[in-house]
Design an enzyme around this catalytic site. Structure first.
Site, short mmCIF file in Angstrom:
data_model
loop_
_atom_site.label_atom_id
_atom_site.label_comp_id
_atom_site.label_asym_id
_atom_site.label_seq_id
_atom_site.Cartn_x
_atom_site.Cartn_y
_atom_site.Cartn_z
N ASP A 156 39.44 75.41 49.89
CA ASP A 156 38.91 74.42 48.95
C ASP A 156 37.73 74.98 48.17
O ASP A 156 37.20 76.05 48.48
CB ASP A 156 38.60 73.09 49.64
CG ASP A 156 37.47 73.18 50.64
OD1 ASP A 156 36.42 73.73 50.27
OD2 ASP A 156 37.63 72.68 51.77
N ILE A 157 37.32 74.25 47.16
CA ILE A 157 36.34 74.75 46.20
C ILE A 157 35.00 75.10 46.84
O ILE A 157 34.29 76.00 46.39
CB ILE A 157 36.17 73.71 45.05
CG1 ILE A 157 35.45 74.34 43.88
CG2 ILE A 157 35.47 72.45 45.55
CD1 ILE A 157 35.56 73.55 42.60
#
Length: 248
Positions: A121-122
């Site tokens: 994820d980011i």
């Protein structure tokens, strides 16, 4: 009697290629069933039938690259979204790790069909695999994958004292996400504020959600290994090729 099913699915099962690649090869006349060329998409076969591919398919597949990148915070794994850049935007001749020993020359055509095999994820950093090879993607993210993924996770406990041993055991086995029991994991303390997670599955934001369930807040998450391939000394924001002698 066993029912026939799609040739592309059978080719994927046999580990020859991905389903998308199979359809491409069938359309080009590169696939034979029991020695006869099959070029019609949607063709069905029985498991007992012999499937083979022409030399051109193997030659094209050998040109496909797999890239390992040390993803920084702020990049998404796949398609660009909400103004954030995809990790593939970091792949160019200038960002290749100077210690990469693979005898491959970078060319922009290698960016075509280069997709993430698994996500980060980011807010997470570390080892991300981008590949043009459907066999690699299937091995890493297929439904029946047994490949371990290892993470170092910095956490903060929301209550006084330390996380109880019973909750550490729940992280190892006993939690459910989205109404489904999670596979057994290996979770252990590395130091007083860092856990090591080893998982064989990858549900969306899985580690962060697991930690929330036992009162832990994730402050940092780094993937350091996928199967037998380690992040090692690869610098943040740089990449290298998967070598021929490396196997996940």
């Amino acid at each position: 009697m066993t029912e026939p099913y799609r040739l592309s699915k059978r080719m994927s099962e046999l580990g020859l290629c991905s389903r998308r690649e199979a359809d491409e090869w069938i359309a080009r006349g590169w696939v034979r069933v029991d020695g006869k060329v099959v070029s019609e998409l949607g063709t069905k076969v029985l498991p007992s039938q012999r499937v083979s591919v022409e030399r051109q398919a193997a030659a094209e597949q050998s040109k496909r690259v797999t890239i390992l990148i040390n993803k920084p915070v702020g990049y998404v794994s796949g398609q660009a979204e909400d103004g954030y850049k995809p990790a593939v935007a970091l792949v160019n001749a200038n960002t290749r790790w100077s210690d990469d020993k693979a005898p491959v020359q970078f060319h922009p055509t290698q960016l075509r069909s280069l997709v993430p095999a698994g996500r980060l994820d980011i807010d997470s950093v570390g080892l991300l695999v981008l590949t043009q090879d459907g066999r690699v993607a299937k091995k890493l993210i297929g439904e029946d994958t047994e490949i371990e993924k290892e993470y170092l996770v910095r956490v903060q406990y929301g209550k006084p004292g330390r996380l109880p041993d019973a909750d550490l055991r729940r992280l190892n086995h006993g939690l459910s996400l989205d109404g489904k029991k999670l596979l057994p994991a290996k979770v252990s303390w590395q130091n007083e504020d860092q856990l090591r997670f080893i998982l064989r599955e990858g549900k969306k934001r899985q580690i962060r959600r697991m930690c929330e369930m036992v009162g832990l807040k994730v402050l940092g998450l780094k993937r350091v290994r996928i199967g037998r391939v380690k992040l090692g000394d690869l610098p943040t924001g740089q990449w290298r090729y998967l070598r021929e002698d490396e196997q996940f």
